[in-house]
Design a protein around this motif. Sequence first.
Motif, PDB file in Angstrom:
ATOM      1  N   TRP A   1      18.687  -1.984  10.091  1.00  0.00           N
ATOM      2  CA  TRP A   1      18.012  -3.119   9.496  1.00  0.00           C
ATOM      3  C   TRP A   1      18.793  -3.612   8.275  1.00  0.00           C
ATOM      4  O   TRP A   1      19.419  -2.827   7.553  1.00  0.00           O
ATOM      5  N   PRO A   2      18.742  -4.904   7.987  1.00  0.00           N
ATOM      6  CA  PRO A   2      19.457  -5.412   6.804  1.00  0.00           C
ATOM      7  C   PRO A   2      18.835  -4.947   5.495  1.00  0.00           C
ATOM      8  O   PRO A   2      19.519  -4.880   4.466  1.00  0.00           O
ATOM      9  N   LEU A   3      17.526  -4.623   5.495  1.00  0.00           N
ATOM     10  CA  LEU A   3      16.849  -4.179   4.271  1.00  0.00           C
ATOM     11  C   LEU A   3      15.868  -3.075   4.633  1.00  0.00           C
ATOM     12  O   LEU A   3      15.112  -3.193   5.599  1.00  0.00           O
ATOM     13  N   GLN A   4      15.898  -2.003   3.853  1.00  0.00           N
ATOM     14  CA  GLN A   4      14.979  -0.883   4.069  1.00  0.00           C
ATOM     15  C   GLN A   4      13.650  -1.189   3.352  1.00  0.00           C
ATOM     16  O   GLN A   4      13.649  -1.532   2.159  1.00  0.00           O
ATOM     17  N   PRO A   5      12.513  -1.062   4.054  1.00  0.00           N
ATOM     18  CA  PRO A   5      11.230  -1.368   3.384  1.00  0.00           C
ATOM     19  C   PRO A   5      10.914  -0.429   2.242  1.00  0.00           C
ATOM     20  O   PRO A   5      10.278  -0.840   1.257  1.00  0.00           O
TER      21      PRO A   5
ATOM     22  N   VAL B   1       0.560   4.212  -0.588  1.00  0.00           N
ATOM     23  CA  VAL B   1       1.670   3.566   0.133  1.00  0.00           C
ATOM     24  C   VAL B   1       1.668   4.034   1.581  1.00  0.00           C
ATOM     25  O   VAL B   1       1.616   5.251   1.861  1.00  0.00           O
ATOM     26  N   PHE B   2       1.729   3.043   2.518  1.00  0.00           N
ATOM     27  CA  PHE B   2       1.933   3.306   3.952  1.00  0.00           C
ATOM     28  C   PHE B   2       3.208   2.548   4.376  1.00  0.00           C
ATOM     29  O   PHE B   2       3.147   1.347   4.659  1.00  0.00           O
ATOM     30  N   CYS B   3       4.298   3.244   4.356  1.00  0.00           N
ATOM     31  CA  CYS B   3       5.588   2.629   4.715  1.00  0.00           C
ATOM     32  C   CYS B   3       5.965   3.057   6.141  1.00  0.00           C
ATOM     33  O   CYS B   3       6.420   4.198   6.378  1.00  0.00           O
TER      34      CYS B   3
ATOM     35  N   LYS C   1      -0.274  -0.616  -0.713  1.00  0.00           N
ATOM     36  CA  LYS C   1       0.933  -1.292  -0.231  1.00  0.00           C
ATOM     37  C   LYS C   1       1.187  -0.837   1.207  1.00  0.00           C
ATOM     38  O   LYS C   1       1.265   0.361   1.493  1.00  0.00           O
ATOM     39  N   VAL C   2       1.359  -1.834   2.119  1.00  0.00           N
ATOM     40  CA  VAL C   2       1.571  -1.574   3.548  1.00  0.00           C
ATOM     41  C   VAL C   2       2.838  -2.308   3.981  1.00  0.00           C
ATOM     42  O   VAL C   2       2.969  -3.528   3.740  1.00  0.00           O
ATOM     43  N   ALA C   3       3.749  -1.560   4.632  1.00  0.00           N
ATOM     44  CA  ALA C   3       4.967  -2.142   5.243  1.00  0.00           C
ATOM     45  C   ALA C   3       5.003  -1.677   6.684  1.00  0.00           C
ATOM     46  O   ALA C   3       4.950  -0.472   6.965  1.00  0.00           O
ATOM     47  N   GLU C   4       5.045  -2.647   7.624  1.00  0.00           N
ATOM     48  CA  GLU C   4       5.003  -2.300   9.051  1.00  0.00           C
ATOM     49  C   GLU C   4       5.923  -3.238   9.834  1.00  0.00           C
ATOM     50  O   GLU C   4       6.253  -4.351   9.391  1.00  0.00           O
ATOM     51  N   VAL C   5       6.313  -2.736  11.020  1.00  0.00           N
ATOM     52  CA  VAL C   5       7.231  -3.480  11.885  1.00  0.00           C
ATOM     53  C   VAL C   5       6.555  -4.780  12.307  1.00  0.00           C
ATOM     54  O   VAL C   5       5.388  -4.802  12.714  1.00  0.00           O
ATOM     55  N   SER C   6       7.290  -5.870  12.221  1.00  0.00           N
ATOM     56  CA  SER C   6       6.712  -7.200  12.485  1.00  0.00           C
ATOM     57  C   SER C   6       6.314  -7.378  13.941  1.00  0.00           C
ATOM     58  O   SER C   6       5.385  -8.144  14.249  1.00  0.00           O
ATOM     59  N   SER C   7       6.980  -6.684  14.867  1.00  0.00           N
ATOM     60  CA  SER C   7       6.669  -6.866  16.285  1.00  0.00           C
ATOM     61  C   SER C   7       5.332  -6.245  16.674  1.00  0.00           C
ATOM     62  O   SER C   7       4.832  -6.514  17.782  1.00  0.00           O
ATOM     63  N   ARG C   8       4.734  -5.458  15.837  1.00  0.00           N
ATOM     64  CA  ARG C   8       3.472  -4.810  16.170  1.00  0.00           C
ATOM     65  C   ARG C   8       2.263  -5.735  15.967  1.00  0.00           C
ATOM     66  O   ARG C   8       1.176  -5.459  16.471  1.00  0.00           O
ATOM     67  N   PHE C   9       2.456  -6.810  15.261  1.00  0.00           N
ATOM     68  CA  PHE C   9       1.330  -7.685  14.927  1.00  0.00           C
ATOM     69  C   PHE C   9       1.237  -8.805  15.961  1.00  0.00           C
ATOM     70  O   PHE C   9       2.162  -9.599  16.127  1.00  0.00           O
TER      71      PHE C   9
END
Length: 456
Positions: free
Chosen positions: A291-295, A361-363, A389-397
């Motif tokens: 990935w270009p940026l780590q969450p 945090v849920f990363c 704070k929640v960071a999740e893969v965009s394809s899951r939504f």
Amino acid sequence: MFEEPEWAEAAPVAAGLGPVTSRPLLAAASQNKGSKCRQLLATLRTLEAASLSQNPPSLPSSDSEEEELKRKKKCPKKASFASASAEVGKKRKKKCQKQGPPCSDSEEEVERRKTCREQALLGSNSAEEGKRKRKCQKHVPLNPAQHLDDVDQTGPKAWKNSATNDPPEPSPESTSPKPPHTLSRKQWRNRQKNKRRHKNKFRSPDVPDQALAEAPTEKTEVPPVPRTESHEARAGALRARMAQRLDGARFRYLNEQLYSRPSSAAQRLFQEDPEAFILYHRGFQSQVKKWPLQPVDRIAKDLRQRPASLVVADFGCGDCRLASSIRNPVHCFDLASLDPRVTVCDMAQVPLEDESVDVAVFCLSLMGTNIKDFLEEANRVLKPGGLLKVAEVSSRFEDVRTFLRAVTKLGFKVVSKDLTNSHFFLFDFQKTGPPQVGPKTQLSGLKLQPCLYKRR
């Protein structure tokens, strides 16, 4: 008495004999009437011996065309001379039969035997001369003047070797075209043998072929790897590829189990096989590194802008990267331990007191089928006004609004959202109070798509 004829004395002188040797012959001729024939035969014999001693049969190699012509002219003379001697011998036999058999011990009988032997030798020599002549005619090239030097150098063997050598180059003076000379199979093999012999003639026997091949290069080259090492290297590379494929298959299996089962079942899976969590985490990190940026780096950047006194609870911490990036006190929870700071537990039931932390945090850790239990546990441990704070893969939504409405029913409100990243979405919630729904209520907006990897 008997007068000595002139030819009787001239013949032995011409043959290289003196008058002393001719007197016994004249005495023998005066005694018998048939001595003239014998004298004639003896003279012929001496002449033949002198001619043979002075002019031996020459080889087919000649220095010039004139000598070759002379040799050819001498051949018929020798043949006619042998035929004349044979006729004289027949006449002598007839006269001997008329006069009666001579004594075996007489000089005439000895001379007769010598004459017969010489005639036989002359006949064999003439036969050998004919064979040699025919053989020379077979091997004579089209233009003998060009091959004259080769004949002089090599002798009779040159005729045999000339077939194996290259055809002579045409002289610039000759303008007439010549037909190409085709080689037979045997001649071609002989030519190749001669080339190899000529090449090996100047090669030193101590130097191997490989050294000769590498002799022109002055640079020192690295010796080639032996076949055994190359075979072992290929076998090692094959084993590494097979191990990599096996690890990839196991990672896909574990990832599917984590998304399709509740967190309690995943905890039991990693307790039974501790190495499975290490394998899963290694595969997960290899995917996220692309990935270009780590969450987790984005969350750490936001927390560094807040007071360092805030207590943080990291649900699904993995290798404790967030705790190593900030100065805040961090409680690390996960299903298995990769670091001494990790507390192994089910994230739906963490060992913390109520309202004891400032940030939850849920990363990339909302995995399993009981996401509602995770968020309710975070509401329990957060202080009033605490930050989620929640960071999740965009394809899951499937629908982001539905997800946000479901989270608000659990006692949170949306503070900020970042949907600009192509790989993950980032949300910030603030705790407003206890959940507004019962523990058995199902929220359809919290059902996210499992993040499964295709088999490659």
